[in-house]
Design a protein around this motif. Structure first.
Motif, short mmCIF file in Angstrom:
data_model
loop_
_atom_site.label_atom_id
_atom_site.label_comp_id
_atom_site.label_asym_id
_atom_site.label_seq_id
_atom_site.Cartn_x
_atom_site.Cartn_y
_atom_site.Cartn_z
N GLY A 111 8.17 4.04 -5.13
CA GLY A 111 7.60 3.17 -4.11
C GLY A 111 8.16 1.77 -4.16
N GLY A 161 -2.03 3.78 1.92
CA GLY A 161 -0.57 3.78 1.93
C GLY A 161 0.00 5.00 2.60
N ARG A 196 10.22 0.00 -1.26
CA ARG A 196 9.75 -1.29 -0.74
C ARG A 196 10.88 -2.31 -0.73
NH1 ARG A 196 6.86 -5.31 -3.87
NH2 ARG A 196 6.67 -3.77 -5.55
N TYR A 215 0.84 -1.20 0.00
CA TYR A 215 0.00 0.00 0.00
C TYR A 215 0.87 1.25 0.00
CZ TYR A 215 -5.01 -0.99 0.33
OH TYR A 215 -6.31 -1.31 0.05
N ARG A 216 1.89 1.25 0.84
CA ARG A 216 2.81 2.39 0.89
C ARG A 216 3.52 2.57 -0.44
NH1 ARG A 216 7.14 1.12 5.01
NH2 ARG A 216 7.79 -0.22 3.30
N VAL A 269 0.06 4.26 6.24
CA VAL A 269 1.20 3.38 6.56
C VAL A 269 2.49 4.19 6.59
CG1 VAL A 269 2.54 1.39 5.77
CG2 VAL A 269 0.06 1.39 5.53
N LEU A 270 2.63 5.13 5.66
CA LEU A 270 3.84 5.95 5.62
C LEU A 270 3.95 6.82 6.86
CD1 LEU A 270 6.21 6.66 3.71
CD2 LEU A 270 4.81 8.53 2.82
#
Length: 321
Positions: free
Chosen positions: A94, A288, A98, A79-80, A291-292
């Protein structure tokens, strides 16, 4: 590497500028104005399904290459990753983040980045196969050239299988080591009998999810053509999304305007559809951002368990807490 990054940004910005110059600001404004709550809800639900499938595909490839990755962590990280891809220039920040973050967690950044690369490549290969199959069956502006494209894809797939099944060489030269690494990764991460069906299934669901989101965007801006006519156009536009862009913008709008014009639906309506799709994808990626932000917050230290308070014994035999 820095020069290539700037070339990507300039190419994406130039494509977006050309579309705006040829069509004006009207299609862009129409795409934003057409967005409603139903479209955003559909995009969010579909985005949840596709993100979960992408995270599942990532864990499968990671397990094949011998790297641990829990499914909940993979979903949050994906998601992030999607949020960063659709908000930062280049469209791949991203994925790099990741891979690097996962690599630091497992103390092997190089292998983690390879896993991300193979996972994304597998999804794009499945997307290409589905696109060619649909374009061979349904009418589209490029139907006449699809047999040749299909032949090239079959040859490329055969080459990948040959490399994946190749025996390891002596590994003395750099090219030999690279070949051995690629072959080992393909055998363990993608072509293994336990990995291949799951990776293919997850990728098919992801591609279909993106296509349905595109169809919803088209219907939202007023396109009433039947799905059988719209699906080939959606898949063609989605192929352009892997090209250099500015946070996803640029080639998507140009390709969609072209395929819509070629199909007699109007370039302006195509650009509006691409803009609506971009807004819907951004809305679907907003978890996301949470989450970040959560990753930036300081982590609370766990309290000391009861009964484990350290004691200091004085010389007189007494104890101080």
């Amino acid at each position: 590497m820095r020069t290539f990054r700037w070339v990507r940004l300039v190419a994406g910005a130039a494509t977006l500028a050309v579309v705006g110059w040829r069509l004006g600001a009207g299609p862009f404004l129409d795409g934003v104005r057409a967005i409603n709550g139903e479209a955003l809800l559909a995009a969010t639900v579909i985005g949840l399904v596709t993100t979960v499938c992408c995270a599942w595909r990532w864990t499968i490839v990671a397990r094949g290459l011998g790297v641990r990755l829990s499914f909940p962590v993979a979903v949050a990280a994906y998601y992030r990753s999607v949020f960063l891809n659709v908000t930062l220039p280049g469209g791949v920040a991203g994925d790099i983040h990741r891979g690097v973050s996962h690599g630091r967690d497992v103390d092997d950044v190089g292998r983690a980045l390879r896993i991300v690369g193979w996972e994304r490549a597998a999804g794009q290969v499945v997307q290409a196969v589905l696109t060619i199959a649909v374009l061979l069956l349904l009418p589209s502006p490029v139907r006449g050239s699809m047999p040749l494209v299909a032949l090239v894809l079959v040859a490329a797939a055969a080459a990948v299988v040959v490399v994946g099944r190749a025996r390891a060489g002596d590994g003395r030269s750099r090219w030999a080591r690279l070949r051995n690494t690629v072959a080992a990764d393909l055998r363990a991460g993608l072509l293994h009998r336990r990995a291949l069906p799951a990776v293919a299934l997850a990728s098919v669901v992801v591609v279909l999810g993106h296509a349905v989101t595109f169809l919803v965007a088209a219907r939202t801006v007023g396109v009433t053509a039947p799905p059988s006519r719209m699906l080939p156009l959606a898949l063609l536009a989605m192929l352009a999304m892997v090209l250099p862009s500015v946070a996803g913008w640029g080639p998507r709008e140009g390709a969609t305007a072209w395929v819509f014009a070629s199909a007699g639906l109007g370039a302006g309506r195509g650009a509006a559809t691409a803009v609506a799709y971009g807004v819907m994808v951004l809305a679907a990626s907003l978890p996301g951002a949470l989450v970040l932000v959560a990753g930036w917050l300081p982590r609370r230290q766990p309290p000391l368990p009861v009964g484990r308070i350290p004691l200091v014994v004085r010389r007189d035999g007494a104890a101080d807490a």
